[in-house]
Design a protein around this motif. Structure first.
Motif, PDB file in Angstrom:
ATOM      1  N   ASP A 224     -22.278  26.676  59.248  1.00  0.00           N
ATOM      2  CA  ASP A 224     -21.360  25.727  58.620  1.00  0.00           C
ATOM      3  C   ASP A 224     -21.675  24.289  59.004  1.00  0.00           C
ATOM      4  OD1 ASP A 224     -20.138  28.004  57.686  1.00  0.00           O
ATOM      5  OD2 ASP A 224     -18.574  28.013  59.217  1.00  0.00           O
ATOM      6  N   PHE A 225     -22.390  24.111  60.116  1.00  0.00           N
ATOM      7  CA  PHE A 225     -22.721  22.771  60.606  1.00  0.00           C
ATOM      8  C   PHE A 225     -24.197  22.420  60.374  1.00  0.00           C
ATOM      9  CE2 PHE A 225     -19.271  24.519  63.156  1.00  0.00           C
ATOM     10  CZ  PHE A 225     -18.326  23.507  63.087  1.00  0.00           C
ATOM     11  N   ALA A 226     -24.900  23.248  59.645  1.00  0.00           N
ATOM     12  CA  ALA A 226     -26.346  23.065  59.463  1.00  0.00           C
ATOM     13  C   ALA A 226     -26.697  22.141  58.305  1.00  0.00           C
ATOM     14  CB  ALA A 226     -27.018  24.427  59.263  1.00  0.00           C
ATOM     15  N   GLY A 227     -25.690  21.585  57.636  1.00  0.00           N
ATOM     16  CA  GLY A 227     -25.944  20.742  56.480  1.00  0.00           C
ATOM     17  C   GLY A 227     -26.918  19.594  56.739  1.00  0.00           C
ATOM     18  N   PRO A 228     -26.729  18.795  57.819  1.00  0.00           N
ATOM     19  CA  PRO A 228     -27.663  17.690  58.067  1.00  0.00           C
ATOM     20  C   PRO A 228     -29.104  18.155  58.273  1.00  0.00           C
ATOM     21  CG  PRO A 228     -25.645  17.369  59.313  1.00  0.00           C
ATOM     22  CD  PRO A 228     -25.565  18.743  58.732  1.00  0.00           C
ATOM     23  N   ALA A 229     -29.304  19.274  58.982  1.00  0.00           N
ATOM     24  CA  ALA A 229     -30.663  19.780  59.188  1.00  0.00           C
ATOM     25  C   ALA A 229     -31.264  20.259  57.868  1.00  0.00           C
ATOM     26  CB  ALA A 229     -30.646  20.921  60.207  1.00  0.00           C
ATOM     27  N   VAL A 230     -30.457  20.927  57.044  1.00  0.00           N
ATOM     28  CA  VAL A 230     -30.933  21.380  55.736  1.00  0.00           C
ATOM     29  C   VAL A 230     -31.278  20.178  54.864  1.00  0.00           C
ATOM     30  CG1 VAL A 230     -30.264  22.571  53.617  1.00  0.00           C
ATOM     31  CG2 VAL A 230     -29.678  23.555  55.835  1.00  0.00           C
ATOM     32  N   ALA A 231     -30.438  19.143  54.898  1.00  0.00           N
ATOM     33  CA  ALA A 231     -30.701  17.942  54.111  1.00  0.00           C
ATOM     34  C   ALA A 231     -32.002  17.272  54.547  1.00  0.00           C
ATOM     35  CB  ALA A 231     -29.533  16.970  54.244  1.00  0.00           C
ATOM     36  N   ALA A 232     -32.231  17.216  55.861  1.00  0.00           N
ATOM     37  CA  ALA A 232     -33.476  16.616  56.363  1.00  0.00           C
ATOM     38  C   ALA A 232     -34.689  17.412  55.894  1.00  0.00           C
ATOM     39  CB  ALA A 232     -33.442  16.540  57.889  1.00  0.00           C
ATOM     40  N   GLY A 233     -34.588  18.744  55.928  1.00  0.00           N
ATOM     41  CA  GLY A 233     -35.686  19.577  55.454  1.00  0.00           C
ATOM     42  C   GLY A 233     -35.940  19.387  53.966  1.00  0.00           C
ATOM     43  N   CYS A 234     -34.857  19.269  53.189  1.00  0.00           N
ATOM     44  CA  CYS A 234     -35.010  19.046  51.749  1.00  0.00           C
ATOM     45  C   CYS A 234     -35.669  17.703  51.469  1.00  0.00           C
ATOM     46  CB  CYS A 234     -33.647  19.111  51.066  1.00  0.00           C
ATOM     47  SG  CYS A 234     -32.913  20.761  50.981  1.00  0.00           S
ATOM     48  N   CYS A 235     -35.293  16.679  52.225  1.00  0.00           N
ATOM     49  CA  CYS A 235     -35.898  15.354  52.038  1.00  0.00           C
ATOM     50  C   CYS A 235     -37.388  15.390  52.374  1.00  0.00           C
ATOM     51  CB  CYS A 235     -35.186  14.327  52.916  1.00  0.00           C
ATOM     52  SG  CYS A 235     -33.505  13.914  52.370  1.00  0.00           S
ATOM     53  N   ALA A 236     -37.751  16.091  53.443  1.00  0.00           N
ATOM     54  CA  ALA A 236     -39.162  16.190  53.811  1.00  0.00           C
ATOM     55  C   ALA A 236     -39.952  16.912  52.730  1.00  0.00           C
ATOM     56  CB  ALA A 236     -39.301  16.916  55.149  1.00  0.00           C
ATOM     57  N   LEU A 237     -39.392  18.011  52.213  1.00  0.00           N
ATOM     58  CA  LEU A 237     -40.063  18.753  51.144  1.00  0.00           C
ATOM     59  C   LEU A 237     -40.199  17.906  49.883  1.00  0.00           C
ATOM     60  CD1 LEU A 237     -41.209  21.411  50.048  1.00  0.00           C
ATOM     61  CD2 LEU A 237     -38.872  22.094  49.459  1.00  0.00           C
ATOM     62  N   ALA A 238     -39.141  17.162  49.534  1.00  0.00           N
ATOM     63  CA  ALA A 238     -39.188  16.310  48.354  1.00  0.00           C
ATOM     64  C   ALA A 238     -40.233  15.216  48.516  1.00  0.00           C
ATOM     65  CB  ALA A 238     -37.813  15.705  48.090  1.00  0.00           C
ATOM     66  N   GLY A 239     -40.339  14.650  49.728  1.00  0.00           N
ATOM     67  CA  GLY A 239     -41.338  13.625  49.970  1.00  0.00           C
ATOM     68  C   GLY A 239     -42.753  14.146  49.798  1.00  0.00           C
ATOM     69  N   LEU A 240     -43.010  15.340  50.305  1.00  0.00           N
ATOM     70  CA  LEU A 240     -44.342  15.942  50.156  1.00  0.00           C
ATOM     71  C   LEU A 240     -44.640  16.231  48.688  1.00  0.00           C
ATOM     72  CD1 LEU A 240     -44.318  18.431  53.183  1.00  0.00           C
ATOM     73  CD2 LEU A 240     -45.613  16.296  52.995  1.00  0.00           C
ATOM     74  N   ALA A 241     -43.642  16.743  47.956  1.00  0.00           N
ATOM     75  CA  ALA A 241     -43.845  17.037  46.539  1.00  0.00           C
ATOM     76  C   ALA A 241     -44.113  15.765  45.753  1.00  0.00           C
ATOM     77  CB  ALA A 241     -42.621  17.768  45.986  1.00  0.00           C
ATOM     78  N   TRP A 242     -43.409  14.688  46.076  1.00  0.00           N
ATOM     79  CA  TRP A 242     -43.621  13.423  45.375  1.00  0.00           C
ATOM     80  C   TRP A 242     -45.028  12.886  45.615  1.00  0.00           C
ATOM     81  CZ3 TRP A 242     -41.695  10.803  41.534  1.00  0.00           C
ATOM     82  CH2 TRP A 242     -42.016   9.455  41.384  1.00  0.00           C
ATOM     83  N   ARG A 243     -45.486  12.951  46.861  1.00  0.00           N
ATOM     84  CA  ARG A 243     -46.842  12.490  47.166  1.00  0.00           C
ATOM     85  C   ARG A 243     -47.871  13.338  46.432  1.00  0.00           C
ATOM     86  NH1 ARG A 243     -47.610   9.339  51.777  1.00  0.00           N
ATOM     87  NH2 ARG A 243     -49.584  10.397  52.206  1.00  0.00           N
ATOM     88  N   ALA A 244     -47.630  14.644  46.365  1.00  0.00           N
ATOM     89  CA  ALA A 244     -48.551  15.520  45.637  1.00  0.00           C
ATOM     90  C   ALA A 244     -48.548  15.185  44.148  1.00  0.00           C
ATOM     91  CB  ALA A 244     -48.169  16.983  45.856  1.00  0.00           C
ATOM     92  N   GLY A 245     -47.383  14.886  43.595  1.00  0.00           N
ATOM     93  CA  GLY A 245     -47.303  14.512  42.194  1.00  0.00           C
ATOM     94  C   GLY A 245     -48.059  13.232  41.903  1.00  0.00           C
ATOM     95  N   LEU A 246     -47.927  12.245  42.784  1.00  0.00           N
ATOM     96  CA  LEU A 246     -48.653  10.984  42.597  1.00  0.00           C
ATOM     97  C   LEU A 246     -50.149  11.204  42.662  1.00  0.00           C
ATOM     98  CD1 LEU A 246     -46.572   8.378  44.635  1.00  0.00           C
ATOM     99  CD2 LEU A 246     -46.778   8.563  42.158  1.00  0.00           C
ATOM    100  N   ARG A 247     -50.599  12.051  43.573  1.00  0.00           N
ATOM    101  CA  ARG A 247     -52.050  12.317  43.683  1.00  0.00           C
ATOM    102  C   ARG A 247     -52.567  13.024  42.447  1.00  0.00           C
ATOM    103  NH1 ARG A 247     -50.778  13.486  49.178  1.00  0.00           N
ATOM    104  NH2 ARG A 247     -50.659  15.714  48.693  1.00  0.00           N
ATOM    105  N   ALA A 248     -51.718  13.840  41.811  1.00  0.00           N
ATOM    106  CA  ALA A 248     -52.152  14.582  40.623  1.00  0.00           C
ATOM    107  C   ALA A 248     -52.041  13.741  39.354  1.00  0.00           C
ATOM    108  CB  ALA A 248     -51.300  15.843  40.461  1.00  0.00           C
ATOM    109  N   TYR A 249     -51.451  12.566  39.439  1.00  0.00           N
ATOM    110  CA  TYR A 249     -51.219  11.740  38.245  1.00  0.00           C
ATOM    111  C   TYR A 249     -52.530  11.224  37.679  1.00  0.00           C
ATOM    112  CZ  TYR A 249     -49.846   7.730  35.419  1.00  0.00           C
ATOM    113  OH  TYR A 249     -49.705   6.804  34.407  1.00  0.00           O
ATOM    114  N   ARG A 250     -52.664  11.315  36.386  1.00  0.00           N
ATOM    115  CA  ARG A 250     -53.814  10.769  35.676  1.00  0.00           C
ATOM    116  C   ARG A 250     -53.288   9.827  34.587  1.00  0.00           C
ATOM    117  NH1 ARG A 250     -55.463  12.569  39.491  1.00  0.00           N
ATOM    118  NH2 ARG A 250     -57.227  13.986  39.866  1.00  0.00           N
TER     119      ARG A 250
END
Length: 254
Positions: A224-250
């Motif tokens: 019930d108190f894990a929300g901040p840790a889950v949010a941090a993990g989601c932000c890290a995953l989103a950041g990696l996905a965004w960088r991957a998307g930019l690298r794949a952009y043509r």
């Protein structure tokens, strides 16, 4: 720049913000109409459902205000205007977030906060002194989780340019799902939004703790108190996905 542009036409801004407020009110009116026919929904009272609604809608409203422009990434990829963002000395993620910044979305946030305040006035939360801090942290964590979904959706649009509605199904659709008690849904649905796409940490799990109710999945109390840790993990995953998307952009070459 977009805020200055908006405030140049103040009457238009007020009307748009009021329209956003009213359209959001209608969402909660539908819930109130439902409760005019029943005393409870899966054992939850109107004020308890209003708490779920207020937490979910506030988090989504804040994320939409800050990162709602990511649903236009696919359009920029198609017409080549993403190129202009990549040559400026500012991170592309910040530019996309600021693109067509819509201050009128404050109307949605204001409506959600009013419902949340009304719900709190009619409830006695469990947990004593840490109840309100947990509520505040949960709303901010939920904003980060919804924001991560916006960014992930934007990253996916580098591959599938017409995927904005897929993104919306997890953001606006997910928020609608969270407005109702988890006991309304089958356990497989609850598991899906807990372990696959962790939207349950936006409001369900912390709210059950605040209301003194049992978790339908029987998770340990620390979840019930894990929300901040889950949010941090989601932000890290989103950041990696965004960088991957930019690298794949043509570029379109236009």
């Amino acid at each position: 720049m977009w805020i200055r542009s908006t405030m140049a036409y103040r009457t238009s801004f007020v009307m748009m913000a009021a329209g956003s407020f009213v359209s959001s009110v209608l969402d909660f009116v539908a819930i109130m109409i439902m409760f005019s026919h029943v005393d409870s929904l899966a054992g939850f009272s109107l004020h308890e459902v209003a708490l779920l609604y207020g937490m979910s809608a506030t988090s989504l409203g804040l994320a939409d205000l800050l990162l709602g422009s990511f649903d236009r990434v696919g359009t920029r990829v198609r017409d080549g205007t993403m190129d202009t963002m990549l040559v400026r000395p500012v991170p592309a993620l910040a530019q996309v977030a600021a693109d067509r910044f819509a201050l009128r979305r404050l109307g949605r946030i204001g409506q959600a906060l009013l419902v949340l305040g009304w719900a709190l006035a009619g409830l006695r939360l469990e947990g004593g002194v840490w109840a309100l801090p947990l509520l505040a942290v949960t709303v901010l964590g939920g904003t980060a989780i919804f924001g991560s979904v916006f960014v992930l959706g934007g990253a996916f649009q580098f591959i599938a340019q017409d995927a904005a509605e897929v993104q919306n199904s997890f953001t606006y659709g997910g928020a609608t799902l969270l407005e109702y008690p988890p006991t309304v849904f089958a356990k497989d649905v609850v598991r899906g939004v807990t372990f696959m796409i962790p939207l349950a940490f936006v409001n369900w799990l912390p709210a059950l703790r605040l209301l003194g109710r049992d978790d339908p999945l029987g998770l340990p109390g620390w979840a019930d108190f894990a929300g901040p840790a889950v949010a941090a993990g989601c932000c890290a995953l989103a950041g990696l996905a965004w960088r991957a998307g930019l690298r794949a952009y043509r570029s379109t070459g236009s």
